[in-house]
Design an enzyme around this catalytic site. Structure first.
Site, PDB file in Angstrom:
ATOM      1  N   HIS A 348       0.846  -1.187   0.000  1.00 11.69           N
ATOM      2  CA  HIS A 348       0.000   0.000   0.000  1.00 11.69           C
ATOM      3  C   HIS A 348       0.880   1.234   0.000  1.00 11.69           C
ATOM      4  CE1 HIS A 348      -3.156   2.823   1.159  1.00 11.69           C
ATOM      5  NE2 HIS A 348      -3.979   1.916   0.683  1.00 11.69           N
ATOM      6  N   ASP A 404      -7.972  -5.241  -0.186  1.00 14.56           N
ATOM      7  CA  ASP A 404      -8.489  -6.093  -1.258  1.00 14.56           C
ATOM      8  C   ASP A 404      -8.155  -7.568  -1.082  1.00 14.56           C
ATOM      9  OD1 ASP A 404      -9.695  -4.076  -2.770  1.00 14.56           O
ATOM     10  OD2 ASP A 404      -7.749  -3.436  -3.515  1.00 14.56           O
TER      11      ASP A 404
HETATM   12  N1  ACO Z   1       4.157  -7.509  -4.217  1.00 18.14           N
HETATM   13  C1  ACO Z   1       5.505  -7.512  -4.290  1.00 18.14           C
HETATM   14  N2  ACO Z   1       6.258  -6.407  -4.084  1.00 18.14           N
HETATM   15  C2  ACO Z   1       5.607  -5.270  -3.810  1.00 18.14           C
HETATM   16  C3  ACO Z   1       4.214  -5.213  -3.722  1.00 18.14           C
HETATM   17  C4  ACO Z   1       3.481  -6.385  -3.945  1.00 18.14           C
HETATM   18  N3  ACO Z   1       2.146  -6.387  -3.902  1.00 18.14           N
HETATM   19  N4  ACO Z   1       3.834  -3.942  -3.447  1.00 18.14           N
HETATM   20  C5  ACO Z   1       4.962  -3.252  -3.362  1.00 18.14           C
HETATM   21  N5  ACO Z   1       6.036  -4.037  -3.586  1.00 18.14           N
HETATM   22  C6  ACO Z   1       7.437  -3.643  -3.602  1.00 18.14           C
HETATM   23  C7  ACO Z   1       7.755  -3.034  -4.972  1.00 18.14           C
HETATM   24  O1  ACO Z   1       8.204  -4.004  -5.891  1.00 18.14           O
HETATM   25  C8  ACO Z   1       8.829  -2.032  -4.608  1.00 18.14           C
HETATM   26  O2  ACO Z   1      10.027  -2.720  -4.473  1.00 18.14           O
HETATM   27  P1  ACO Z   1      11.395  -2.035  -4.928  1.00 18.14           P
HETATM   28  O3  ACO Z   1      11.571  -0.868  -4.008  1.00 18.14           O
HETATM   29  O4  ACO Z   1      12.398  -3.127  -4.728  1.00 18.14           O
HETATM   30  O5  ACO Z   1      11.213  -1.630  -6.358  1.00 18.14           O
HETATM   31  C9  ACO Z   1       8.418  -1.561  -3.217  1.00 18.14           C
HETATM   32  O6  ACO Z   1       7.624  -2.602  -2.648  1.00 18.14           O
HETATM   33  C10 ACO Z   1       7.589  -0.285  -3.274  1.00 18.14           C
HETATM   34  O7  ACO Z   1       6.520  -0.528  -4.156  1.00 18.14           O
HETATM   35  P2  ACO Z   1       5.778   0.572  -5.002  1.00 18.14           P
HETATM   36  O8  ACO Z   1       5.031  -0.067  -6.119  1.00 18.14           O
HETATM   37  O9  ACO Z   1       6.731   1.660  -5.351  1.00 18.14           O
HETATM   38  O10 ACO Z   1       4.795   1.094  -3.933  1.00 18.14           O
HETATM   39  P3  ACO Z   1       3.624   2.032  -4.236  1.00 18.14           P
HETATM   40  O11 ACO Z   1       3.368   2.770  -3.005  1.00 18.14           O
HETATM   41  O12 ACO Z   1       3.830   2.809  -5.465  1.00 18.14           O
HETATM   42  O13 ACO Z   1       2.456   1.007  -4.586  1.00 18.14           O
HETATM   43  C11 ACO Z   1       0.631  -0.338  -4.659  1.00 18.14           C
HETATM   44  C12 ACO Z   1       1.389   0.709  -3.853  1.00 18.14           C
HETATM   45  C13 ACO Z   1       0.291   0.215  -6.059  1.00 18.14           C
HETATM   46  C14 ACO Z   1      -0.682  -0.620  -3.951  1.00 18.14           C
HETATM   47  C15 ACO Z   1       1.502  -1.613  -4.755  1.00 18.14           C
HETATM   48  O14 ACO Z   1       1.773  -2.094  -3.468  1.00 18.14           O
HETATM   49  C16 ACO Z   1       0.846  -2.672  -5.619  1.00 18.14           C
HETATM   50  O15 ACO Z   1       0.939  -2.623  -6.844  1.00 18.14           O
HETATM   51  N6  ACO Z   1       0.161  -3.668  -4.972  1.00 18.14           N
HETATM   52  C17 ACO Z   1      -0.499  -4.703  -5.716  1.00 18.14           C
HETATM   53  C18 ACO Z   1      -1.841  -4.185  -6.250  1.00 18.14           C
HETATM   54  C19 ACO Z   1      -2.849  -3.991  -5.145  1.00 18.14           C
HETATM   55  O16 ACO Z   1      -3.026  -4.832  -4.290  1.00 18.14           O
HETATM   56  N7  ACO Z   1      -3.578  -2.838  -5.203  1.00 18.14           N
HETATM   57  C20 ACO Z   1      -4.605  -2.495  -4.232  1.00 18.14           C
HETATM   58  C21 ACO Z   1      -4.134  -1.410  -3.328  1.00 18.14           C
HETATM   59  S1  ACO Z   1      -5.315  -1.020  -2.105  1.00 18.14           S
HETATM   60  C22 ACO Z   1      -6.419  -0.025  -2.883  1.00 18.14           C
HETATM   61  O17 ACO Z   1      -6.143   0.669  -3.817  1.00 18.14           O
HETATM   62  C23 ACO Z   1      -7.815  -0.036  -2.432  1.00 18.14           C
END
Ligand code: ACO
Length: 467
Positions: A348, A404
């Site tokens: 998140h 989710d």
């Molecule tokens: N699985 C694996 N690694 C993850 C995940 C995940 N679900 N989420 C974050 N990370 C890692 C990223 O790969 C990144 O690693 P790095 O620094 O080595 O590159 C680090 O954690 C930071 O991730 P970001 O994507 O930059 O974090 P951001 O804050 O932009 O993203 C997001 C948040 C979009 C929700 C992300 O966690 C994601 O894509 N999750 C999966 C989709 C999801 O479940 N969405 C629902 C969110 S809740 C909502 O909107 C109601």
């Protein structure tokens, strides 16, 4: 009966508070002195665009607060109707205020004309979110007559979208080319042609009544879409049922038992508000242009549709079904991590602690898995997946299950198809969008950030025949 659910929530609250008790207490921040200094990342990450009293998300402590009230308390003791009143008005309603508010919701749940118009579209071939966006346009048309007001003489006798039918015939005009004309439209004074005398309408599309209309009506539209997708005609709401009860009833055609109704109610409370997320921002951007709230909610629905936002709940259930069983989890996680793919339902932007919404939904899913064997395998797979992800990367990197992750299992147990998960998110979140849009309206300033131009200058235009 529903005390079982209250107990589950109170236990989850205790666990959540215990887990993050070592995190520092947040500083109380007063009103901003504009302009404010903040560090902004791509996608406006970290940008402060406005002030708000609607709610607060504390990512390190895993707190979610609506108008000063903790989400755990609201889920344990309140209901969706009361919570939406709170979000919109800033205070819990008195008994009288609640009755008045609820009677408007009951009234607005009946959307006969909107549903009749919706049924005329190929809803069965549209995605549920796309049909929902269409449905909110129908609501706008039924209740506001805004398009009928937009009747400029310059456009001749064009048919307004509030008219029921559009004439299609053309008459030879004797010219070289055919002239296509709309039939002459009957003029009605002051528009609102089917409006009865003294009948109250949400005419300007940006009033508190519009918010009530949307909060109530989006549920009716969602339920109707679910029915149409299953080849069935929509159900009339039951005025004696709660909002959550009606949602289940209008979708499934069965009166829900009190526990199912209570769980749906909790799920709706949990999804109602979550700060300046993408869909809330999208709806605020549209409202800031002084476009009406129906357009604004349409923008929110569009943003919520994406798999990085509200669309993740549907993806989670697909993922759990693809994994198939708890025995396959270890291998699946290893493969996914090696492929550097993100695991849906985890992570998140704001929470670096366990998402409080998942904290509540997880034991509710567990309870339902005990009651409904159909979702038991999905729950056990999810549980194993959570353990594996936390072990392999989660705890250390603070990537926990988000809202989710368990919501789809809860909805599946309640008899809802996975394509309806994201629309149900919208059924709830429409209240958060409305609260923020309403609040922002008091001190409106059009959103207009800048992009940094990194392109060229001074290029010389070359005509097509020389390229
Ligand atoms: N699985 C694996 N690694 C993850 C995940 C995940 N679900 N989420 C974050 N990370 C890692 C990223 O790969 C990144 O690693 P790095 O620094 O080595 O590159 C680090 O954690 C930071 O991730 P970001 O994507 O930059 O974090 P951001 O804050 O932009 O993203 C997001 C948040 C979009 C929700 C992300 O966690 C994601 O894509 N999750 C999966 C989709 C999801 O479940 N969405 C629902 C969110 S809740 C909502 O909107 C109601």
């Amino acid at each position: 009966m529903s005390d079982i659910i209250t107990d589950i929530i109170l236990k989850a609250a205790e666990k959540a508070r215990h887990e993050t008790s070592n995190e520092p207490e947040p500083k109380v921040v007063g009103p901003a002195e504009w302009p404010v200094n903040c560090t902004v990342g791509p996608g406006l990450e970290g940008a402060i665009a406005c002030e708000s009293k609607v709610g607060s998300v504390n990512g390190s402590k895993g707190w979610l607060i609506y108008r000063g009230y903790d989400i755990f308390d609201l889920c344990a003791h309140s209901n969706f109707e009361e919570v939406t009143y709170l979000l919109l008005h800033g205070e819990l309603p008195s008994k009288k205020q609640f009755e008045e508010y609820n009677s408007r919701l009951v009234k607005y749940r009946h959307l006969n004309k909107s549903l009749r118009l919706l049924v005329g579209f190929p809803v069965e071939n549209m995605s549920a979110m796309s049909a929902l966006r269409l449905g909110t346009n129908m609501m706008r048309q039924e209740f506001t007559f805004l398009d009928a007001d937009n009747d400029p003489a310059a456009r001749g006798e064009a048919i307004a979208s509030d008219d029921d039918s559009i004439a299609m015939e053309t008459q030879p005009a004797g010219g070289k080319s055919a002239t296509y004309e709309f039939g002459v439209r009957k003029k009605f004074k002051n528009s609102g042609r089917s409006r009865k005398k003294n009948e109250k309408r949400t005419d300007d599309g940006s009033s508190i009544d519009t918010c009530y209309h949307l909060i109530s009506g989006v549920a009716t539209i969602t339920a109707a879409i679910s029915r149409l997708h299953n080849g069935r005609i929509p159900f009339e709401p039951d005025d004696k049922l709660s909002h959550a009860g009606n949602l289940l009833y209008m979708m499934t055609g069965k009166k829900p038992d009190p526990v199912a109704e209570r769980i749906m109610d909790v799920a709706l409370i949990l999804h109602a508000y979550h700060g300046m997320n993408a869909s809330t921002f999208a709806s605020m951007v549209v409202a800031s242009t002084l476009s009406d709230f129906y357009f604004s909610v349409g923008a929110g629905i569009g943003a919520l549709n994406g798999p990085l936002h509200g669309g993740a709940n549907e993806e989670v259930i697909k993922m759990l079904r693809e994994i198939g069983s708890p025995d396959n989890v270890e291998q699946w996680v290893a493969k996914t991590i090696a492929a550097k793919k993100k695991i849906t339902g985890f992570g998140h932007r704001v929470y670096k602690a366990y998402d409080p919404r998942a904290r509540i939904l997880e034991p509710l899913a567990e309870y339902l898995a005990g009651e409904y064997p159909d979702v038991k395998n999905e729950f056990l797979t999810a549980k194993k997946l959570e353990d594996e992800v936390l072990d392999k990367m989660g705890r250390e990197r603070k990537i926990f299950p988000n809202v989710d992750f368990y919501s789809g299992i809860v909805y599946s147990a309640l008899g809802i198809n996975s394509e309806m998960f994201t629309p149900i998110f919208a059924v709830s979140r429409v209240s958060g969008w409305a609260a923020r849009v309403l609040e922002y309206q008091h001190n409106n300033r059009i959103f207009r950030p800048r992009a940094l131009y990194t392109g060229d200058f001074n290029k010389q235009y070359i005509p097509p025949y020389m390229r």
